[in-house]
Design an enzyme around this catalytic site. Structure first.
Site, PDB file in Angstrom:
ATOM      1  CG  HIS A  70      11.708  -5.620   4.143  1.00 21.01           C
ATOM      2  ND1 HIS A  70      10.982  -4.855   2.667  1.00 21.01           N
ATOM      3  CD2 HIS A  70      13.139  -5.566   3.493  1.00 21.01           C
ATOM      4  CE1 HIS A  70      12.244  -5.650   1.856  1.00 21.01           C
ATOM      5  NE2 HIS A  70      12.635  -6.133   2.747  1.00 21.01           N
ATOM      6  CG  HIS A  82      15.167  -8.412   0.621  1.00 23.57           C
ATOM      7  ND1 HIS A  82      15.134  -6.920   0.661  1.00 23.57           N
ATOM      8  CD2 HIS A  82      16.103  -8.744   0.126  1.00 23.57           C
ATOM      9  CE1 HIS A  82      16.181  -6.504   0.655  1.00 23.57           C
ATOM     10  NE2 HIS A  82      17.103  -7.512   0.003  1.00 23.57           N
ATOM     11  CB  CYS A 171       7.860  -7.301   1.102  1.00 20.25           C
ATOM     12  SG  CYS A 171       8.084  -6.084   2.721  1.00 20.25           S
TER      13      CYS A 171
END
Length: 240
Positions: A70, A82, A171
């Site tokens: 991530h 994010h 992301c």
């Protein structure tokens, strides 16, 4: 039944986010302009950053999970922007409710509905107990990162609901756009290269034909078994 469905969806999400770079063969030389990143040159060994105060505004934070990674952009004051799949912004406009930590159910439904939000969370909530790698992608990117202030401003301007795609808008696309000026996910690029190599391998034509014949032997000859047996090998043969 609901528990079983939730379990299967959770596994689907994890598999879709698997680190393709560790499973797929290295990419060969590309034609045209050089890619934004070269993951094969990337070193994932540096120790995680120890404390939030080490981060500078505009830093790229990376959290390796068991099966996926991530990414986020540090905004300062213990805040990280994010992109994360989330169904809740589609269902309600209550900003206080939306700002609560994204649950697995919200996340999985966001993946399936292809909806996400670019949100701001604390470093602790962003990392979720995992170690944080700091600006590791800079070592593999051909372009120099933008100034920290410009990176953070780009991230702040994008905060809100967005469409989501595992391959085309995740992301990693978000952070590479903010930090390097161009959205790209190397994992997507590698998946596409792997898929092309799979299609070009004529052994898969024989394999799919044999599997089709086996399905007709086991399940009987019908349109649901005969058509795939003919069409899939034919399509692979024509594309190879």
């Amino acid at each position: 039944m609901l528990d079983t469905l939730t379990f299967l969806l959770e596994k689907l999400f994890l598999l879709a986010h698997i680190k393709l770079s560790s499973l797929l063969p290295p990419l060969g030389a590309r034609r045209g302009d050089p890619p934004l990143c070269r993951r094969c040159e990337r070193d994932d060994s540096p120790p995680p950053a120890a404390a939030p105060q080490r981060f500078q505004r505009g830093d790229l934070l990376e959290v390796p999970r068991t099966l996926f990674t991530h990414f986020g952009i540090y905004l300062g004051d213990d805040r990280v922007a994010h992109l994360i799949p989330d169904i809740l912004p589609v269902l309600t406009a209550d900003s206080q409710q939306i700002q609560e930590m994204v649950t697995n159910t919200r996340l999985l439904l966001g993946v399936l509905s292809k909806r996400a939000s670019i949100r701001v969370d604390s470093v602790e909530d962003f990392a979720y107990g995992a170690g944080i790698l700091l600006n590791v992608m800079d070592r593999a990117v051909r372009r120099s990162p933008l100034s920290g202030e410009e990176v953070a401003r780009r991230a702040e301007r994008l905060v809100g609901g967005v469409s989501y795609s595992l391959l085309w808008n995740n992301c990693e696309h978000f952070v590479t756009y903010c930090r390097y000026g161009s959205a790209q996910s190397l994992q997507t690029d590698q998946f596409c290269e792997w898929l092309k190599s799979l299609i070009r391998d004529q052994r898969n034509v024989i394999l799919t034909a044999l599997l089709g014949i086996l399905s007709m032997v086991c399940l009987g000859i019908s349109s649901s078994t005969a058509l795939p047996t003919l069409l899939i090998p034919f399509t692979l043969w024509m594309a190879s």
